[in-house]
Design a protein around this motif. Structure first.
Motif, short mmCIF file in Angstrom:
data_model
loop_
_atom_site.label_atom_id
_atom_site.label_comp_id
_atom_site.label_asym_id
_atom_site.label_seq_id
_atom_site.Cartn_x
_atom_site.Cartn_y
_atom_site.Cartn_z
N LYS A 119 -10.27 -5.75 -5.19
CA LYS A 119 -9.83 -5.80 -6.72
C LYS A 119 -10.19 -7.54 -7.34
CE LYS A 119 -6.06 -4.47 -10.15
NZ LYS A 119 -4.80 -4.27 -10.34
N CYS A 120 -9.36 -8.23 -6.44
CA CYS A 120 -9.42 -9.67 -7.08
C CYS A 120 -10.02 -10.73 -6.16
CB CYS A 120 -7.66 -10.04 -7.21
SG CYS A 120 -7.24 -10.53 -5.91
N GLY A 121 -10.48 -10.17 -4.88
CA GLY A 121 -11.27 -10.86 -4.21
C GLY A 121 -10.57 -12.31 -3.52
N HIS A 122 -9.11 -11.90 -3.68
CA HIS A 122 -8.37 -12.95 -2.57
C HIS A 122 -8.49 -12.45 -1.29
CE1 HIS A 122 -5.05 -15.64 -2.33
NE2 HIS A 122 -4.32 -14.88 -1.72
N ASP A 123 -8.40 -13.70 -0.25
CA ASP A 123 -8.52 -13.35 1.25
C ASP A 123 -7.42 -13.44 2.01
OD1 ASP A 123 -8.00 -16.09 1.18
OD2 ASP A 123 -9.74 -16.46 2.36
N ASP A 124 -6.01 -13.07 1.38
CA ASP A 124 -5.00 -12.96 2.27
C ASP A 124 -4.18 -11.75 1.92
OD1 ASP A 124 -2.93 -13.87 3.83
OD2 ASP A 124 -1.80 -14.53 2.19
N ALA A 125 -3.93 -11.09 3.01
CA ALA A 125 -2.97 -9.75 2.87
C ALA A 125 -2.20 -9.54 3.96
CB ALA A 125 -4.16 -8.54 2.41
N VAL A 126 -0.98 -8.78 3.36
CA VAL A 126 -0.06 -8.27 4.66
C VAL A 126 -0.64 -7.09 5.05
CG1 VAL A 126 1.89 -9.88 3.92
CG2 VAL A 126 1.36 -7.53 3.16
N PHE A 127 -0.28 -6.75 6.18
CA PHE A 127 -0.70 -5.41 6.72
C PHE A 127 0.33 -4.61 7.56
CE2 PHE A 127 -2.05 -8.21 10.16
CZ PHE A 127 -1.86 -7.49 11.11
N PHE A 128 0.35 -3.39 7.34
CA PHE A 128 1.48 -2.72 8.24
C PHE A 128 0.91 -1.19 8.55
CE2 PHE A 128 1.55 -1.62 3.73
CZ PHE A 128 1.97 -0.29 3.67
N GLN A 129 1.46 -0.53 9.43
CA GLN A 129 0.88 0.71 9.99
C GLN A 129 1.52 1.80 9.23
OE1 GLN A 129 1.41 1.55 14.15
NE2 GLN A 129 0.42 3.45 14.23
N ASP A 130 1.19 3.14 9.00
CA ASP A 130 1.88 4.52 8.45
C ASP A 130 3.01 4.59 9.21
OD1 ASP A 130 2.24 6.90 7.30
OD2 ASP A 130 1.05 7.85 8.88
N GLN A 131 4.11 4.98 8.59
CA GLN A 131 5.43 4.99 8.96
C GLN A 131 5.92 6.51 8.95
OE1 GLN A 131 7.32 2.41 10.19
NE2 GLN A 131 5.25 1.50 9.96
N SER A 132 5.01 7.43 8.86
CA SER A 132 5.26 8.92 8.99
C SER A 132 5.78 9.47 10.44
CB SER A 132 4.28 9.72 8.42
OG SER A 132 3.14 9.69 9.58
#
Length: 124
Positions: A77-90
């Motif tokens: 969406k914005c081109g920013h290069d930093d993200a947090v990530f997580f796994q599906d919690q179901s």
């Protein structure tokens, strides 16, 4: 039509029960040894099957969560290069290792772009 049955010996309620020796359903008393053969052989079984799939869930305030790992992932969406990530919690028997990313700048949720199209869950 289901009806209530009462014990002829002690007047307590009779409960349906399987009799494996006679291979029939009986109404049995829980107080005394009395039982009678059930006339209505209708048995109701209700199987609930819930189909769940991977979902992102609530993602607001995730970029400020210090317990989540960061990755150099370009936001679509914005081109920013930093993200947090997580796994599906179901809570399921078969959970795939799908990582969800959330941009730390615009809070956009997205998947790894290298993930094959046929292996992608719906993000809504």
């Amino acid at each position: 039509m289901a009806s209530l049955h009462f014990c002829s010996e002690c007047n307590n309620l009779l409960y349906p029960k399987a009799d494996p020796q006679r291979n029939i359903m009986v109404y049995a008393c829980r107080i005394c040894p009395y039982d009678e053969i059930g006339e209505n052989k209708c048995v109701y079984r209700n199987d609930l099957l819930t189909v769940t799939k991977e979902q992102v869930g609530v993602t607001h305030d995730l970029p400020t969560d210090t317990t989540l790992a960061h990755a150099k992932m370009i936001c679509p969406k914005c081109g920013h290069d930093d993200a947090v990530f997580f796994q599906d919690q179901s809570k399921r028997k078969e959970t795939r290792m799908i990582l969800f990313y959330v941009c730390t700048k615009c809070n956009e949720s997205y998947l790894d772009p290298t993930l094959p199209q046929d292996n992608r869950p719906d993000i809504d």
